[in-house]
Design a protein around this motif. Structure first.
Motif, PDB file in Angstrom:
ATOM      1  N   GLY A   1       0.782  -1.229   0.000  1.00  0.00           N
ATOM      2  CA  GLY A   1       0.000   0.000   0.000  1.00  0.00           C
ATOM      3  C   GLY A   1       0.806   1.268   0.000  1.00  0.00           C
ATOM      4  N   LEU A   2       1.864   1.338  -0.807  1.00  0.00           N
ATOM      5  CA  LEU A   2       2.738   2.502  -0.768  1.00  0.00           C
ATOM      6  C   LEU A   2       2.682   3.340  -2.044  1.00  0.00           C
ATOM      7  N   PRO A   3       1.474   3.735  -2.503  1.00  0.00           N
ATOM      8  CA  PRO A   3       1.422   4.729  -3.575  1.00  0.00           C
ATOM      9  C   PRO A   3       1.774   6.094  -3.034  1.00  0.00           C
TER      10      PRO A   3
ATOM     11  N   SER B   1     -12.742   2.529  26.540  1.00  0.00           N
ATOM     12  CA  SER B   1     -11.968   2.722  25.319  1.00  0.00           C
ATOM     13  C   SER B   1     -12.823   2.274  24.133  1.00  0.00           C
ATOM     14  N   ASP B   2     -12.205   2.087  22.981  1.00  0.00           N
ATOM     15  CA  ASP B   2     -12.943   1.682  21.777  1.00  0.00           C
ATOM     16  C   ASP B   2     -11.993   0.970  20.832  1.00  0.00           C
ATOM     17  N   GLN B   3     -12.463  -0.148  20.258  1.00  0.00           N
ATOM     18  CA  GLN B   3     -11.641  -0.840  19.272  1.00  0.00           C
ATOM     19  C   GLN B   3     -12.430  -1.202  18.021  1.00  0.00           C
ATOM     20  N   THR B   4     -13.389  -0.359  17.635  1.00  0.00           N
ATOM     21  CA  THR B   4     -13.997  -0.528  16.323  1.00  0.00           C
ATOM     22  C   THR B   4     -12.936  -0.196  15.272  1.00  0.00           C
ATOM     23  N   SER B   5     -13.106  -0.724  14.065  1.00  0.00           N
ATOM     24  CA  SER B   5     -12.078  -0.564  13.020  1.00  0.00           C
ATOM     25  C   SER B   5     -12.289   0.741  12.259  1.00  0.00           C
ATOM     26  N   LEU B   6     -12.030   1.855  12.941  1.00  0.00           N
ATOM     27  CA  LEU B   6     -12.305   3.162  12.347  1.00  0.00           C
ATOM     28  C   LEU B   6     -11.253   3.611  11.343  1.00  0.00           C
ATOM     29  N   HIS B   7     -10.275   2.744  11.042  1.00  0.00           N
ATOM     30  CA  HIS B   7      -9.402   3.046   9.906  1.00  0.00           C
ATOM     31  C   HIS B   7     -10.172   2.876   8.597  1.00  0.00           C
TER      32      HIS B   7
ATOM     33  N   VAL C   1      -4.453   2.769  11.790  1.00  0.00           N
ATOM     34  CA  VAL C   1      -5.276   3.984  11.759  1.00  0.00           C
ATOM     35  C   VAL C   1      -5.684   4.401  10.349  1.00  0.00           C
ATOM     36  N   GLY C   2      -5.271   3.650   9.322  1.00  0.00           N
ATOM     37  CA  GLY C   2      -5.760   3.924   7.982  1.00  0.00           C
ATOM     38  C   GLY C   2      -4.732   4.500   7.043  1.00  0.00           C
ATOM     39  N   TRP C   3      -4.991   4.270   5.750  1.00  0.00           N
ATOM     40  CA  TRP C   3      -4.109   4.742   4.692  1.00  0.00           C
ATOM     41  C   TRP C   3      -3.892   6.247   4.780  1.00  0.00           C
ATOM     42  N   GLY C   4      -2.641   6.628   4.592  1.00  0.00           N
ATOM     43  CA  GLY C   4      -2.299   8.039   4.592  1.00  0.00           C
ATOM     44  C   GLY C   4      -2.041   8.623   5.963  1.00  0.00           C
ATOM     45  N   GLU C   5      -2.281   7.823   7.033  1.00  0.00           N
ATOM     46  CA  GLU C   5      -2.116   8.333   8.389  1.00  0.00           C
ATOM     47  C   GLU C   5      -0.875   7.776   9.079  1.00  0.00           C
ATOM     48  N   VAL C   6      -0.188   6.815   8.460  1.00  0.00           N
ATOM     49  CA  VAL C   6       0.878   6.099   9.163  1.00  0.00           C
ATOM     50  C   VAL C   6       1.751   5.340   8.168  1.00  0.00           C
TER      51      VAL C   6
END
Length: 694
Positions: A196-198, A356-362, A609-614
């Motif tokens: 995932g490195l565009p 806390s929360d562990q839904t997949s919000l990425h 945390v999702g594409w573009g964030e890390v």
């Protein structure tokens, strides 16, 4: 040793079903093609993906998929792949799902020419084991969309290359695509992975990314006139680097986090009678129930998927231990939070101390978060048929989610973001999540900022190992070795804050064994610093060399570590010198690991945390009992830890600075730049005011 096999590898087979490891590693079956397979509804499946593809992009997706097959197969496969694309939003190639039981077999059973390749095969199949993987038939290990590979053709080719590989070759993987074997040296990595490195600065928006995923090659870039040729797979952290070990990894991380949260809030890790509320029991989040019991508190975990809830119950996650118990709530977590807030308003009784929360919000709009206004089944339908409405409902739900948490936090509940982009997406939704007079500083801390950041800065992080023999006796022996190493370190004398972490992990090893944490391969995780990691690795290699351990041990770690990940919303959220948005550390880490003896290395975009964030990276190293493995482990682990500690020291973290200064006394040829600290901040203000006057 450069292997070029058609475009790409193609192997003929006379068998319709592949049922042995030798057959599995013989190449992609095309002569004849396997019979088509209906989607097996007895296992959980990934949510249908919205694609938003144009007609030309749909043709491109089919063209890309067919490249793995000779032209005489195209007429038969094209309609089938088109149906998968239109029905499920991705071409998984279900027809090529192997008949063999998908699990990690003992490494000596794989038909490989090197022990390193056999260990990697073991790790790959463990990540796809239905007992381990969240959606195994879609090659998703965890996180809703964290894939090992993009389709089943890639799996066959990857296994073939690993079987053929010798010690003078290196395999290159690009977002699931096995690019090929290349000449290398025995000390080179056997495998190099990128996922995932565009050029993410140009394609940060989620709509563009959703179109990039199904085409697995091309997308039109917003604000750019041309099309980009860039293969794209979301490998999460350990899914696409073949290093996931089931829920145990996050059980341990959650246990350590909750224990240290209690210490921070109450001054003790004793949690009897305390209530911890969170959400998610699917992939990584499935660890929370067992972690709560180990911590001794009462865990209340919400999960919208009945399948996920029943899977965790079957695995024994909801059991009493004295007064400690975990309760699985089948429903939406917003319903749970609002109920707790309503109860407080009625009775004045605060029923929850930690949250806390562990839904997949990425991936909030593609199955990572389910809005409270809809049932689970309704959400599955609306997210595909009416994506704009679904997005609106998700954001409305997040606003309600935060509002309920705010009411309880105002009365003393301690809430933290678990690095799942909860704060980020809640802020984007317009929720009341920011501090007063700020649109960038959140009311609640990331768990790295408030809980785990100082632990990372001491060099502690998620160190894990896999016994590739799959022999439970080997795991028991490694547990004892690791405990002995940590006890010896305490006996030699370490600072109090280091000793506390060692003692937590010695306790963890016993609890992990008692709670039967192994799912899939025989694996263990603990948090350790450089001294512990290096000593444990060398002791393991000696045990393999002397025959105490039956087979090689693969050492790896979560990318979520002291050095592995640059993420301003999680791993580097406690870096305050402005460099938290730079990814230099993660890139340097993978480069450094690659020439210090790693067996495989990986670098990903978006993990957690999702594409573009890390940007996040990891490694694997196979301990086979050789002197070379001793050298590689000692050198690579030293860099893998100290790179991140050094970066954290330079940003002003006192724990990291103390750790680096101690390391420079112990590690030969280590010299790290230490900062001079500004003690009098009035100097800064005076200098700027003087400049303005002048």
């Amino acid at each position: 040793y450069l292997m070029i096999v058609g475009a790409p590898l193609l192997k003929a087979s006379t068998k319709k079903n592949m049922s042995t490891l030798k057959e599995l590693c013989s190449g992609l079956p095309v002569d004849p093609l396997p019979h088509p397979q209906e989607r097996d509804e007895s296992v959980p499946h990934a949510p249908v993906r919205k694609t938003n593809l144009t007609y030309e992009e749909e043709k491109l997706a089919l063209k890309n998929a067919l490249r793995y097959f000779p032209t005489n197969c195209h007429a038969e496969l094209a309609p089938e792949f088109a149906n998968e694309l239109k029905t499920y939003g991705h071409i998984y190639m279900y027809r090529f799902r192997p008949a063999i039981a998908m699990k990690a077999y003992p490494s000596h059973q794989y038909p490989a020419k090197t022990k390193q390749a056999a260990a990697i095969m073991h790790m790959i199949m463990n990540n796809l084991d239905p007992e381990v993987a969240q959606f195994p038939h879609e090659l998703v290990t965890y996180g809703g969309n964290g894939q090992v590979l993009s389709n089943w053709a890639q799996f066959w080719i990857l296994m073939y290359y690993l079987a053929e590989m010798n010690e003078d070759q290196m395999l290159v993987m690009n977002s699931g695509h096995p690019q090929g074997l290349y000449p290398a040296f025995p000390d080179s990595p056997r495998l190099v992975i990128a996922n995932g490195l565009p050029k993410m600065t140009k394609i940060h928006d989620s709509d563009t990314i959703s179109r990039l995923f199904p085409t697995t090659l091309l997308t039109k870039i917003t604000n750019e006139c041309s099309h980009w040729a860039c293969r794209c797979q979301y490998g999460q952290m350990t899914a696409g680097s073949y290093s996931y070990i089931g829920p145990q990894g996050i059980v341990h991380g959650t246990t350590i986090t909750v224990m240290n949260a209690a210490r921070r809030r109450t001054g003790t890790s004793a949690m009897a009678g305390k209530v911890f509320v969170s959400s998610g029991l699917g992939g990584m989040s499935g660890a929370q129930a067992k972690a709560a019991v180990i911590c001794g508190c009462i865990g209340v975990l919400a999960e919208v998927s009945k399948d996920a809830l029943e899977k965790r119950h079957k695995q024994g996650d909801f059991k009493k231990k004295g007064e400690a118990v975990s309760i699985g709530f089948h429903g939406n977590v917003v319903t749970l939070w609002e109920g707790l807030a309503e109860e407080y308003e009625k009775t004045g009784e605060l029923l929850v101390e930690f949250g806390s929360d562990q839904t997949s919000l990425h991936c909030p709009f593609n199955g990572g978060y389910y809005p409270v206004q809809l049932t689970f089944e309704e959400s599955q339908k609306v997210m595909v048929e009416k994506p704009d409405r679904f997005k609106t409902l998700v954001q409305e739900s997040l606003c309600r989610h935060v509002a309920a948490i705010n009411k309880l936090a105002a009365q003393g509940m301690y809430f933290w973001d678990y690095g799942n982009a909860f704060l980020l997406e809640a802020g984007r939704a317009g929720a009341d999540i920011f501090k007063e007079c700020s649109n960038s500083k959140y009311k609640y801390p990331s768990y790295v900022q408030d809980i785990m950041g100082d632990i990372f800065s001491l060099g502690f992080g998620p160190f894990r190992w896999v016994c590739t023999s799959r022999n439970p006796a080997d795991l028991e022996k490694t547990d004892e070795i690791a405990k002995t190493v940590l006890l010896n370190a305490i006996g030699e004398g370490v600072p109090e804050n280091i000793q506390q972490q060692y003692e937590d992990n010695i306790k963890w090893i016993g609890e992990a064994s008692k709670h039967k944490m192994v799912v899939g391969s025989q694996a263990r995780i603990l948090y350790s610093d450089l001294k512990g990691r290096r000593a444990i690795a060398l002791a393991f290699n000696d045990a393999v060399r002397t025959g105490k351990i039956e087979g090689p041990i693969a050492i790896t770690r979560d990318h979520h570590d002291v050095s592995g990940t640059d993420s301003p919303f999680r791993e580097t959220s406690n870096i305050y010198d402005g460099s938290c948005f730079c990814a230099d550390m993660a890139i340097q880490n993978v480069i450094g690991d690659s020439f210090r003896g790693a067996t495989w290395v990986s670098i990903h975009n978006g993990g957690g945390v999702g594409w573009g964030e890390v940007i996040n990276g990891g490694f694997g190293i196979v301990l086979d009992g050789t002197p070379e493995a001793d050298e590689h482990a000692a050198s690579m682990l030293t860099w893998d830890v100290l790179n991140g500690v050094s970066r954290r020291s330079w940003t002003g973290n006192s724990n990291a600075e103390a750790t680096v200064k101690l390391a420079m006394k112990d590690v030969h040829n280590l010299e790290v730049t230490i900062p001079y600290h500004v003690r009098d901040h009035s100097i800064l203000e005076s200098a700027l005011e003087k400049w303005q006057r002048d």
